[in-house]
Write a protein that holds these residues in place. Structure first.
Motif, PDB file in Angstrom:
ATOM      1  N   ALA A   1       0.908  -1.314   0.010  1.00  0.00           N
ATOM      2  CA  ALA A   1      -0.100   0.052   0.077  1.00  0.00           C
ATOM      3  C   ALA A   1       0.761   1.210   0.004  1.00  0.00           C
ATOM      4  CB  ALA A   1      -1.014   0.016   1.102  1.00  0.00           C
TER       5      ALA A   1
ATOM      6  N   SER B   1      -5.760   0.990  -6.399  1.00  0.00           N
ATOM      7  CA  SER B   1      -4.727   0.449  -6.488  1.00  0.00           C
ATOM      8  C   SER B   1      -4.378   0.245  -8.176  1.00  0.00           C
ATOM      9  CB  SER B   1      -4.181  -0.682  -5.752  1.00  0.00           C
ATOM     10  OG  SER B   1      -5.262  -1.607  -5.931  1.00  0.00           O
TER      11      SER B   1
ATOM     12  N   ALA C   1      -1.133   2.934  -4.626  1.00  0.00           N
ATOM     13  CA  ALA C   1      -2.396   2.582  -3.838  1.00  0.00           C
ATOM     14  C   ALA C   1      -2.703   4.064  -2.874  1.00  0.00           C
ATOM     15  CB  ALA C   1      -1.998   1.553  -2.854  1.00  0.00           C
TER      16      ALA C   1
END
Length: 380
Positions: free
Chosen positions: A314, A369, A318
């Protein structure tokens, strides 16, 4: 550059150094008083190519087509067709024909007489005219309508009559100026494929002017995107869409998210970009910009995933956000996700299943993402 996306047919003379252009615009400029409609434009089109001139109103695409037809003369530069310089040559002596958006059919003439008009003007013998008209009626599937007048036909049928009349004199190049603009959406989509099949069966060069991106993407072997009298990019539909060469093309063709940022680091074919109020981006590139330089990053909505859970990594490509808008369009669902920094990302998802279990809802917290090779770097 490697070809991207699906290819409709094995046809790419522009990629062969030995191929010679069939039509060449060489440093062509056209001015109307103080206004420059076409600005020092050079462009090559190849034999049997279905070529599209695409751009907004006033970009110069119709002026370019009219100069090829001979209805306008360049202020400077030259236009060469099949090895012959067209400079000063009147329209009736050029091996081209134009199909207009309005169709310009003679209302008092039957379908067969409309098609035969140009052949009669040229003094072709009656039996040859009858044979040629019969062939064209069969080609455009209007044999049963030969004795009808234009006001007794549907819009799609009138379009076919105009097409048959344009092909009657067997031009080397057929020019189409917004040819499907008068048709409804469903008929326009059907006719696009009919034109593609017809062009390939006849083996002619088609040059079409359109402002409809979907129309150009569907029909053309290559597209020239125009802006303010210049060609901005010439490429296949897939390359135009997947690898736009500048911000204008990326923004003009289809839906896109564009982020502005500064290069953080780069190397080994990958560059990282810091975006204010947005995620850190990492993208593949063959040409790494200098660290600290300002760049843009474009990514299409369908390349972006929307999930409830955070992706495995992440930290790049993202971001967490809130579902701001949801549009269910039947075949797909479009999401607008507002990030913490205020940026809004547009994503889309194909509705592959008939029923959707546990659907997304407004104001829900989600993650967006995408992969490293999903977007493209823009340097202008």
């Amino acid at each position: 550059m490697k070809s991207l996306g699906n290819i409709r047919r094995s046809f790419a003379p522009w990629a062969d150094p030995a191929s010679k252009p069939f039509i060449s615009f060489r440093n062509v400029t056209k001015k109307f008083g103080d206004f420059t409609a076409v600005d020092d434009l050079s462009l090559d089109i190849y034999h049997r190519e279905f070529f599209a001139l695409l751009g907004a109103s006033g970009c110069g695409k119709s002026t370019l087509l009219r100069m090829l037809a001979g209805f306008e003369q360049p202020t400077s530069g030259e236009i060469v067709l099949d090895g012959a310089d067209m400079t000063g040559m009147p329209p009736y002596r050029r091996p081209v024909n134009m199909m207009f958006q309005s169709y310009a059919l003679f209302p008092h003439m039957t379908v067969e007489k409309n098609i035969a008009f140009g052949l009669k003007q040229d003094g072709m013998p009656k039996d040859e005219i009858a044979d040629r008209v019969g062939q064209l009626l069969k080609l455009v599937k209007l044999e049963k309508f030969a004795t009808r007048r234009p006001n007794q036909l549907s819009g799609g049928q009138r379009q076919r009559v105009a097409l048959a009349r344009s092909l009657a004199k067997r031009p080397k190049v057929l020019l189409l100026d917004e040819p499907l603009g008068a048709l409804d959406k469903k008929l326009r989509e059907e006719t696009q494929f009919e034109l593609m099949d017809l062009q390939q069966n006849l083996g002619l060069t088609f040059v079409v002017v359109t402002h409809d991106q979907e129309e150009a993407m569907t029909m053309a072997d290559r597209i020239a995107v125009m802006s303010h009298g210049k060609v901005v990019q010439v490429a296949t539909p897939a390359e135009i869409y997947e690898a736009p060469n500048c911000r204008f093309v990326a923004d003009f063709i289809g839906d896109v998210n564009i982020f502005d940022g500064k290069v953080k680091a780069g190397g080994n074919g990958v560059v990282e970009i810091a975006v204010e109020g947005g995620p850190t981006l990492r993208t593949a590139t063959s040409d790494t910009p200098a660290s600290g330089s300002s760049v843009g990053f474009a990514i299409r909505p369908e390349k972006i995933r929307v999930t409830r859970a955070a992706p495995a990594n992440a930290s790049v490509n993202a971001a967490r956000g809130e579902l701001w808008d949801i549009a269910y369009l039947g075949d797909m669902t479009v999401f607008h996700v507002k990030l913490a920094g205020g940026n809004v990302i547009k994503a889309s998802s194909l509705n592959a299943q008939r029923a959707v279990e546990d659907p997304f809802t407004y104001d829900q917290e989600v993650w967006v993402s995408f992969d490293e090779d999903a977007g493209v770097l823009l340097k202008d």
